[in-house]
Design an enzyme around this catalytic site. Structure first.
Site, PDB file in Angstrom:
ATOM      1  N   SER A 181       3.639  -6.354  -3.050  1.00 24.10           N
ATOM      2  CA  SER A 181       2.302  -5.889  -3.443  1.00 24.10           C
ATOM      3  C   SER A 181       2.083  -6.019  -4.945  1.00 24.10           C
ATOM      4  O   SER A 181       3.006  -5.861  -5.745  1.00 24.10           O
ATOM      5  CB  SER A 181       2.118  -4.416  -3.055  1.00 24.10           C
ATOM      6  N   SER A 213       9.112   0.380  -3.763  1.00 21.47           N
ATOM      7  CA  SER A 213       9.986   1.512  -3.444  1.00 21.47           C
ATOM      8  C   SER A 213      11.403   1.222  -3.926  1.00 21.47           C
ATOM      9  O   SER A 213      11.886   0.085  -3.819  1.00 21.47           O
ATOM     10  CB  SER A 213      10.014   1.759  -1.935  1.00 21.47           C
ATOM     11  N   GLU A 251      11.774  -7.236  13.730  1.00 21.72           N
ATOM     12  CA  GLU A 251      11.288  -5.949  14.196  1.00 21.72           C
ATOM     13  C   GLU A 251      11.215  -6.035  15.713  1.00 21.72           C
ATOM     14  O   GLU A 251      10.396  -6.735  16.259  1.00 21.72           O
ATOM     15  CB  GLU A 251       9.906  -5.695  13.588  1.00 21.72           C
TER      16      GLU A 251
HETATM   17  C1  LIG Z   1       4.807   4.941   0.345  1.00 27.45           C
HETATM   18  C2  LIG Z   1       4.536   3.487   0.102  1.00 27.45           C
HETATM   19  C3  LIG Z   1       5.576   2.620  -0.132  1.00 27.45           C
HETATM   20  C4  LIG Z   1       5.331   1.259  -0.388  1.00 27.45           C
HETATM   21  N1  LIG Z   1       6.388   0.432  -0.674  1.00 27.45           N
HETATM   22  C5  LIG Z   1       6.147  -0.862  -0.985  1.00 27.45           C
HETATM   23  C6  LIG Z   1       7.227  -1.722  -1.377  1.00 27.45           C
HETATM   24  O1  LIG Z   1       8.382  -1.310  -1.443  1.00 27.45           O
HETATM   25  N2  LIG Z   1       6.941  -3.000  -1.707  1.00 27.45           N
HETATM   26  C7  LIG Z   1       5.679  -3.498  -1.644  1.00 27.45           C
HETATM   27  O2  LIG Z   1       5.500  -4.678  -1.936  1.00 27.45           O
HETATM   28  N3  LIG Z   1       4.618  -2.713  -1.286  1.00 27.45           N
HETATM   29  C8  LIG Z   1       4.832  -1.405  -0.968  1.00 27.45           C
HETATM   30  N4  LIG Z   1       3.763  -0.589  -0.614  1.00 27.45           N
HETATM   31  C9  LIG Z   1       2.411  -1.137  -0.700  1.00 27.45           C
HETATM   32  C10 LIG Z   1       1.677  -1.246   0.618  1.00 27.45           C
HETATM   33  O3  LIG Z   1       2.137  -2.344   1.349  1.00 27.45           O
HETATM   34  C11 LIG Z   1       0.177  -1.359   0.271  1.00 27.45           C
HETATM   35  O4  LIG Z   1      -0.229  -0.116  -0.269  1.00 27.45           O
HETATM   36  C12 LIG Z   1      -0.682  -1.691   1.458  1.00 27.45           C
HETATM   37  O5  LIG Z   1      -0.427  -2.981   1.935  1.00 27.45           O
HETATM   38  C13 LIG Z   1      -2.187  -1.557   1.125  1.00 27.45           C
HETATM   39  O6  LIG Z   1      -2.540  -2.253  -0.042  1.00 27.45           O
HETATM   40  P1  LIG Z   1      -3.363  -1.508  -1.188  1.00 27.45           P
HETATM   41  O7  LIG Z   1      -2.619  -0.279  -1.545  1.00 27.45           O
HETATM   42  O8  LIG Z   1      -3.616  -2.490  -2.255  1.00 27.45           O
HETATM   43  O9  LIG Z   1      -4.724  -1.069  -0.546  1.00 27.45           O
HETATM   44  P2  LIG Z   1      -6.020  -2.001  -0.354  1.00 27.45           P
HETATM   45  O10 LIG Z   1      -5.637  -3.263   0.279  1.00 27.45           O
HETATM   46  O11 LIG Z   1      -6.786  -2.044  -1.626  1.00 27.45           O
HETATM   47  O12 LIG Z   1      -6.824  -1.124   0.688  1.00 27.45           O
HETATM   48  C14 LIG Z   1      -7.690  -0.036   0.318  1.00 27.45           C
HETATM   49  C15 LIG Z   1      -8.491   0.348   1.541  1.00 27.45           C
HETATM   50  O13 LIG Z   1      -9.287  -0.764   1.955  1.00 27.45           O
HETATM   51  C16 LIG Z   1      -9.041  -1.090   3.290  1.00 27.45           C
HETATM   52  N5  LIG Z   1      -9.110  -2.538   3.511  1.00 27.45           N
HETATM   53  C17 LIG Z   1      -8.567  -3.522   2.765  1.00 27.45           C
HETATM   54  N6  LIG Z   1      -8.791  -4.722   3.305  1.00 27.45           N
HETATM   55  C18 LIG Z   1      -9.488  -4.510   4.430  1.00 27.45           C
HETATM   56  C19 LIG Z   1      -9.994  -5.341   5.463  1.00 27.45           C
HETATM   57  N7  LIG Z   1      -9.816  -6.675   5.487  1.00 27.45           N
HETATM   58  N8  LIG Z   1     -10.640  -4.748   6.482  1.00 27.45           N
HETATM   59  C20 LIG Z   1     -10.807  -3.412   6.514  1.00 27.45           C
HETATM   60  N9  LIG Z   1     -10.360  -2.582   5.589  1.00 27.45           N
HETATM   61  C21 LIG Z   1      -9.691  -3.119   4.565  1.00 27.45           C
HETATM   62  C22 LIG Z   1      -7.628  -0.575   3.558  1.00 27.45           C
HETATM   63  O14 LIG Z   1      -7.412  -0.322   4.917  1.00 27.45           O
HETATM   64  C23 LIG Z   1      -7.604   0.689   2.729  1.00 27.45           C
HETATM   65  O15 LIG Z   1      -8.154   1.747   3.450  1.00 27.45           O
HETATM   66  C24 LIG Z   1       4.002   0.768  -0.373  1.00 27.45           C
HETATM   67  C25 LIG Z   1       2.949   1.655  -0.110  1.00 27.45           C
HETATM   68  C26 LIG Z   1       3.195   3.004   0.115  1.00 27.45           C
HETATM   69  C27 LIG Z   1       2.034   3.923   0.375  1.00 27.45           C
END
Ligand SMILES: Cc1cc2nc3c(=O)[nH]c(=O)nc-3n(C[C@H](O)[C@H](O)[C@H](O)COP(=O)(O)OP(=O)(O)OC[C@H]3O[C@@H](n4cnc5c(N)ncnc54)[C@H](O)[C@@H]3O)c2cc1C
Lengths: 386, 287
Positions: free
Chosen positions: A131, A163, A246
């Site tokens: 990410s 993480s 998985e």
């Molecule tokens: C506890 C935790 C641990 C994590 N660990 C890691 C890690 O180790 N390595 C890593 O790389 N990442 C990690 N992540 C990141 C995680 O994979 C991302 O937070 C996740 O993929 C969402 O991306 P974002 O946070 O940018 O949210 P966004 O993509 O910006 O989403 C924001 C909102 O918009 C919505 N949205 C976005 N696109 C769409 C769409 N096409 N249609 C409908 N709704 C949409 C989403 O559902 C969400 O509600 C971690 C996240 C958490 C919370």
């Protein structure tokens, strides 16, 4: 439809139970949640014990140093270790479940020999640098750049939500190697040593107050080309291969734990009088239906993947959608059982679990994205649209 | 552990699906809607011949010798196509009421406070004195109301009814998806809109969770597991039918579209059994 286990599976279970009973009393005390070096040592120590007993990499193929166990044996392993109160996979998560399997599937012989044994032995910790600030759900739009310089890539950009970054030895890193190509085609998978010059890790505090993930700033970090797994610009496919490890087992331990918590909630409510509240009681009854069914759905998905020779079915997204929601409901119910004095106590386990449950509908594909996946890949509805 | 259908179970399911497609297609369904209260005795005998009612009787007694898991698969198929008639009561009477197993005799029984198919049945197991007719909301299930007290459904009746609900839930999910692929608005199939997509995804999630619960209860026979199956299958059938109406738009609100038949039957099946409240209490007491 058979829910009984074979003699062989029961023997596996019995031996595992015996081993767990012998090894768990000798574990060191659990480190405090904020002691990250302590947690690393604790998690690696557990992995080492698994390794010595022959339980490391149970679900990995035998030619990668694993045991090549069936999905059902893996389910039994996760069920029994949870029931016995054994440590979680913790800091070993990415190594055992993402980076390791990717290297096992796509790495060269040297790469497998270099990186896999230390994961199994509990010597090295991996983190996942996928990410970015501007690439979350739309991961393939990631922008961290890697430019070839002789036998190195020079990498610049930033990663976020990584993480265990602070305690990791290696990072499975996705970088952009061809900015001109369509977004899925210009990505490369690299193993980045976390002690390389140019990496700055800045811990981020979660809403639960702990620093379990971090930002990573990469400033001209030099990574040997030899650390590339798969071809240049083929990193998206390489990454997706990991998902095929998985096998419906991702949440086995957690469902077992949730069912235990549900029983504890009922016991607590009976003790403190809240059981007399019919609305709360019925809420717990409904959760009993949910988690029993989620357990059966787990067995269904595992059996499906077992029949397919370990290839996962399509049930993972269906399961995750319902489970992540049910988990949030469970700890909301816990707050009601506890009452204000317990539910608002940030040191209560169930309060921490309630807070962390919020991440379940976000991490590893948000619920919205999971709905899209179910609708498009399983139900065959058209892609795109708004 | 192998919690998947065996080859025989798959073949059985396919056989029943084929039989019903031939004997009770959409025209037959709509014809049944047009003549409320009429039970097609020829179809009933055909079901009997196919082993629908004798499925769980021992082979020595002329039955098929299969178990509850197979019965659940068969009733799921019946639920998919909205097969009318007192199917559960006749199936459960196959070992005791002469002619029930072969489909010669139509048997009905009280289902909670309701008595379905009273006039079309040959044998009525419940005490029907004082039964008062009502204009059933479901055109495919004639109903009488009984004066209390009511006996609860047997666990087997609960499970077979849940299997019908599961079949209906799966079918309305398919109907919604099919419509969402074909119907276009704003220059694209409505299934490309996320709001529609997510409704459909939720329908599948409900169906698959209910499926795991119903099949598991059929294998274990456990009363708490059966209660879980009942709760989740009722919810899947009713909510999927409502969402299916929504996905169909104005068409979904017509008598012509089949989806209201699923909703109404799901209401009848859910309403005659334990209330969700009672089922939740059973599940809570087991904690
Ligand atoms: C506890 C935790 C641990 C994590 N660990 C890691 C890690 O180790 N390595 C890593 O790389 N990442 C990690 N992540 C990141 C995680 O994979 C991302 O937070 C996740 O993929 C969402 O991306 P974002 O946070 O940018 O949210 P966004 O993509 O910006 O989403 C924001 C909102 O918009 C919505 N949205 C976005 N696109 C769409 C769409 N096409 N249609 C409908 N709704 C949409 C989403 O559902 C969400 O509600 C971690 C996240 C958490 C919370």
């Amino acid at each position: 439809m058979d829910l009984t286990y074979t003699d062989e599976e029961e023997e596996f279970r019995a031996k595992l139970r015996e081993w767990l009973a012998s090894v768990l009393p000798g574990l060191p005390p659990k480190p405090s949640p904020d002691d990250w070096p302590g947690r690393r040592a604790y998690d690696l120590g557990w992995q080492r014990r698994l390794y010595d007993a022959g339980y490391a990499g149970l679900h990995w193929p035998a030619d990668a140093g694993g045991r090549g166990a069936t999905p059902t044996q893996h389910l039994i392993f996760l069920e029994e270790t949870e029931k016995a109160g054994a440590p979680y996979v913790g800091a070993n998560f990415v190594g055992l479940l993402h980076a390791g399997p990717t290297i096992a599937a796509e790495g060269t012989a040297e790469q497998r020999a270099r990186w896999l044994p230390p994961v199994l032995r509990g010597d090295e910790v991996w983190c996942q640098g996928f990410s970015e600030p501007d690439a979350g759900s739309d991961l393939a739009s990631l922008r961290t750049r890697a430019v070839r310089d002789g036998d190195h890539y020079v990498v610049s950009g930033s990663k976020i939500w990584t993480s265990h970054a602070e305690v990791a030895d290696w990072c499975e890193l996705l970088v952009r190697t061809d900015p001109a190509a369509p977004k899925h085609r210009g990505i490369t998978w690299l193993a980045m040593p976390m002690d390389a010059p140019g990496i700055t890790v800045r811990p981020l505090r979660t809403l639960a107050g702990s620093a379990e993930f971090a930002e990573m700033f990469l400033d001209d970090v030099r990574i040997p080309v030899a650390n590339r797994v798969g071809e240049e610009n083929d990193g998206w496919r390489v990454t997706m291969v990991t998902l095929s490890f998985e096998r419906g087992t991702a949440f086995v331990g957690e469902v077992v734990a949730c069912r235990r918590v549900l029983g504890e909630l009922a016991a607590q409510a009976r003790k403190n009088g809240r059981w007399d509240d019919a609305v709360l009681r019925r809420r717990l009854g409904r959760l009993n239906a949910e988690f029993r069914a989620l357990w059966r759905l787990t067995q269904w998905n595992v059996s499906e993947s077992q029949r397919a020779g370990g290839v996962p079915g399509i049930g993972g997204s269906v399961f995750k959608l319902r489970y992540s929601h049910a988990r949030q409901e469970l700890f909301d119910a816990a707050a009601e059982v506890l009452g204000a004095g317990g539910a608002l106590d940030a040191d209560h386990d169930w309060t921490l679990d309630r807070l962390s449950s919020l991440s379940y509908t976000i991490a590893a594909g948000t619920s919205q994205i999971q709905h899209n996946i179910v609708a498009e890949r399983i139900l065959g509805l058209p892609k795109g649209g708004k | 552990m192998d919690f998947q259908l065996t080859d025989d179970q798959r073949a059985l399911r396919q056989g029943v699906r084929d039989l019903l497609a031939g004997r009770f297609d959409r025209d037959a369904l709509r014809a049944a809607v047009d003549v409320p209260g009429h039970l097609d005795r020829e179809l009933w005998r055909a079901l009997g011949e196919a082993g629908f009612f004798a499925l769980r009787l021992p082979e020595a007694d002329g039955g098929v010798g299969l178990g509850l898991p197979e019965a659940v698969l068969v009733f799921e198929e019946a639920g998919r196509v909205l097969l009318p008639g007192p199917l559960v009561a006749t199936h459960l009477a196959a070992g005791t009421v002469p002619g029930a197993a072969t489909g010669e005799t139509v048997v009905t029984d009280a289902d909670g406070e309701l008595l379905p198919w009273l006039d079309a049945s040959d044998v009525v197991l419940a005490d029907a004195s004082g039964a008062a007719p009502l204009r059933s909301v479901d055109p495919l299930t004639p109903l009488h109301r009984l004066p209390g007290p009511y006996a609860p459904r047997t666990p087997e009746a609960v499970l077979l009814t849940a299997a019908e609900q599961l079949g209906s839930a799966g079918r309305t999910c398919e109907m919604a998806v099919q419509h969402a692929r074909e119907r276009e608005q704003f220059g694209q199939p409505i299934g490309a809109f996320q709001a529609v997509k997510h409704l459909c995804a939720q329908m599948l999630v409900r169906t698959e969770l209910a499926r795991a619960a119903v099949y598991a209860a059929a294998v274990t026979g456990d009363p708490v597991e059966t209660a879980a199956a009942e709760l989740l299958a009722d919810e899947a059938a009713v909510r999927n039918a409502r969402d299916c109406v929504q996905v169909h738009g104005g068409m979904g609100f017509t008598w012509e579209a089949d989806v209201h038949l699923h909703l109404k039957r799901a209401w009848v099946r859910a309403g005659a059994g334990r209330t969700a409240r009672e089922t939740e209490e059973v599940l809570a007491a087991a904690l």
